[in-house]
Design an enzyme around this catalytic site. Structure first.
Site, mmCIF file in Angstrom:
data_model
loop_
_atom_site.group_PDB
_atom_site.id
_atom_site.type_symbol
_atom_site.label_atom_id
_atom_site.label_comp_id
_atom_site.label_asym_id
_atom_site.label_seq_id
_atom_site.Cartn_x
_atom_site.Cartn_y
_atom_site.Cartn_z
ATOM 1 N N HIS A 1 -0.879 -7.413 -3.823
ATOM 2 C CA HIS A 1 0.153 -7.262 -2.723
ATOM 3 C C HIS A 1 -0.463 -8.263 -1.581
ATOM 4 C CE1 HIS A 1 1.282 -5.460 1.226
ATOM 5 N NE2 HIS A 1 2.078 -4.730 0.416
ATOM 6 N N ASP B 1 -8.729 -2.760 -3.695
ATOM 7 C CA ASP B 1 -7.580 -2.323 -2.778
ATOM 8 C C ASP B 1 -7.020 -0.769 -3.289
ATOM 9 O OD1 ASP B 1 -5.045 -1.649 -1.988
ATOM 10 O OD2 ASP B 1 -4.326 -3.688 -1.995
ATOM 11 N N GLN C 1 -2.856 1.942 -3.814
ATOM 12 C CA GLN C 1 -1.861 2.800 -4.695
ATOM 13 C C GLN C 1 -2.574 3.730 -5.601
ATOM 14 O OE1 GLN C 1 1.334 2.981 -4.086
ATOM 15 N NE2 GLN C 1 1.833 1.172 -2.761
ATOM 16 N N LYS D 1 0.043 6.700 2.897
ATOM 17 C CA LYS D 1 0.505 6.824 1.275
ATOM 18 C C LYS D 1 -0.441 7.987 0.917
ATOM 19 C CE LYS D 1 0.873 2.017 0.779
ATOM 20 N NZ LYS D 1 2.051 1.480 1.075
HETATM 21 N N1 C6P Z 1 2.712 -1.206 -0.252
HETATM 22 C C1 C6P Z 1 4.877 -0.703 -1.084
HETATM 23 O O1 C6P Z 1 5.863 -0.274 -0.912
HETATM 24 P P1 C6P Z 1 -0.374 -1.039 4.504
HETATM 25 O O2 C6P Z 1 1.071 -1.585 4.727
HETATM 26 O O3 C6P Z 1 -1.326 -1.837 5.244
HETATM 27 O O4 C6P Z 1 -0.337 0.558 4.579
HETATM 28 O O5 C6P Z 1 -0.353 -1.177 3.063
HETATM 29 C C2 C6P Z 1 -0.653 -2.466 2.362
HETATM 30 C C3 C6P Z 1 -0.674 -2.406 0.945
HETATM 31 C C4 C6P Z 1 -1.922 -2.998 0.403
HETATM 32 N N2 C6P Z 1 -1.923 -2.785 -0.928
HETATM 33 C C5 C6P Z 1 -1.086 -2.430 -1.900
HETATM 34 C C6 C6P Z 1 -1.457 -2.289 -3.322
HETATM 35 C C7 C6P Z 1 0.108 -2.199 -1.291
HETATM 36 O O6 C6P Z 1 0.791 -1.338 -2.231
HETATM 37 C C8 C6P Z 1 0.170 -1.890 -0.248
HETATM 38 C C9 C6P Z 1 1.576 -1.488 0.750
HETATM 39 C C10 C6P Z 1 4.058 -0.692 0.056
HETATM 40 O O7 C6P Z 1 4.464 -1.076 -2.168
HETATM 41 C C11 C6P Z 1 4.714 -1.193 1.166
HETATM 42 S S1 C6P Z 1 4.778 -3.087 0.921
#
Ligand code: C6P
Length: 418
Positions: free
Chosen positions: A135, A212, A215, A238
């Site tokens: 990401h 990370d 997910q 999440k």
């Molecule tokens: N992905 C998706 O719709 P934040 O925005 O800080 O809560 O998370 C960022 C982030 C970092 N790593 C991974 C693997 C992610 O999937 C995400 C957030 C969301 O896929 C919003 S773009």
């Protein structure tokens, strides 16, 4: 699953999705006159009533600033916030609550490591290793710190199936690799990366490992002492908690060595114009008044998850994923992007001759929420030679009926465009 997990599952009984759904008020609502089918959980998950009530209770009964006041309310708020930290630490099996730094989310957690650890430790010629499925939150902070320090960003390629090429990873690891930063589960491909092996190899090479977990933690155990990663980042929103709150787990010895990321109130022990002495871990990384209600809400989300039969929920989700994929494969012209052996949470797909945004818009009219676009993974889109995907992403409260509705609506999309 281990034997003890199976025993635990049998003891706690089967997982009933219809009962679980009742805990999430938003799932009952109608959209465009149709019952909501919420399949955008990778973007953010819905919240159980207990979380909504905990936030309400905090503002109605306990609101005060923390770590500052000597008055009764401030002590109550501090206790609630620190209890949440302790609960998070137990949930992820950290060695102690101090290893849990409360941030705004995954993005801030990774920036914290890049700018605090990276600024102190990266030098010209060092290497930072990420993967092609990251990401933007796990790419851009590293690019920024590499530009400032002269370190080089290197990328582990992924296969056409959407799996990290492990032999390439092995070849890329070298004495200059200071840190490896990789996602546990891809938000686009759904790939579950073989992180235990990857972490072990990084450590054998003398490199740190940042995982990370944005997910992965909504779908599976995140056991820090078992995984043995050095840093783990995730977002509360999440994980069925509020937005604007998240966690950076770090091994205590590393955090203790690192400098603060931001300066301000609460992160200091004493300040004069000549010199500031910083507070201890975790407070030295938590400058300013935090999102107190968010921290308490995240603690409550974890309390909810602790009551759930997580292993049965995991099996339910895996079955749903396979069911959803089998339905999509039966629709002519639909192609799934990401066919790794181990997957969780997300099904990305394309339909011949239809732009993903059109799929999303038509599905919305049916009350079905999915995400379309590059999902903040533009380099991954480039790797697959596509501008965007449509993505259905799951949580344990989704049902087979949700996926039936998705497949039926995709049939309508096909009829409209063909
Ligand atoms: N992905 C998706 O719709 P934040 O925005 O800080 O809560 O998370 C960022 C982030 C970092 N790593 C991974 C693997 C992610 O999937 C995400 C957030 C969301 O896929 C919003 S773009």
């Amino acid at each position: 699953m281990t034997t003890s997990q199976i025993i635990k599952q049998n003891q706690t009984g089967a997982f009933d999705v219809e009962i679980v759904r009742k805990d999430f008020p938003l799932l009952k609502r109608m959209v465009h006159g149709k019952p909501l089918v919420y399949l955008d959980n990778a973007a953010t998950s819905q919240k159980p009533l207990s979380v909504i009530e905990a936030i309400d209770r905090y503002y109605s009964e306990e609101n005060a600033n923390i770590h500052r006041g000597v008055h009764w309310l401030s002590e109550r708020a501090t206790e609630a916030y620190e209890n949440a930290r302790a609960r998070i630490a137990r949930y992820i099996n950290a060695a102690k609550p101090q290893e849990v730094i409360i941030t705004r989310g995954t993005t801030e957690s990774i920036n914290l490591v890049a700018f605090s650890w990276g600024w102190k430790n990266l030098r010209d010629g060092d290497e930072v290793l990420i993967s092609a499925m990251e990401h933007h939150s796990n790419i851009v902070p590293w690019q920024m710190i590499c530009a400032r320090t002269g370190a080089k960003l290197r990328v582990i390629p992924v296969s056409d199936n959407g799996e990290i090429l492990l032999y390439e990873y092995r070849n890329l690891l070298n004495p200059k690799t200071r840190i490896v930063a990789v996602t546990h589960v891809s938000n686009v491909l759904g790939t579950v990366n073989p992180v235990s092996e990857m972490i072990q190899w990084a450590h054998e090479n003398g490199s740190l490992f940042l995982l990370d977990g944005a997910q992965s933690i909504p779908h599976m155990d995140a056991n820090m002492r078992e995984l043995d990663c050095d840093f783990f980042a995730f977002s509360g929103h999440k994980l069925f908690g509020p937005t604007g709150i998240g966690v950076l787990y770090g091994k205590f010895a590393l955090l203790d060595e690192m400098d603060p990321y931001q300066g301000g109130g609460d992160m200091i022990r004493s300040v004069t114009f000549e010199k500031t002495i910083y507070n201890s871990v975790p407070h030295k990384f938590e400058a300013g008044t935090p999102h107190i209600a968010g921290g308490i809400g995240l603690g409550e989300a974890i309390a909810y998850l602790e009551k759930l039969n997580r292993h049965a929920a995991e099996i339910h989700e895996t079955n749903l994923l396979h069911y959803g994929e089998s339905l999509l494969r039966q629709i002519p012209g639909v192609r799934i992007i990401g066919n790794a052996k181990e997957k969780a949470g997300a099904i990305s797909f394309l339909m011949d001759g239809v732009h993903p945004h059109d799929i999303g818009t038509i599905l919305d009219q049916e009350g079905i929420a999915i995400r379309t676009g590059h999902h903040c993974c533009q380099p991954l889109m480039e790797r697959f030679g596509i501008p965007a995907t449509a993505r259905a992403s799951l949580a344990f409260y989704n049902s087979r009926e949700d996926l039936d509705a998705l497949a039926e609506a995709l049939g309508k999309v096909r009829d409209i465009f063909h």
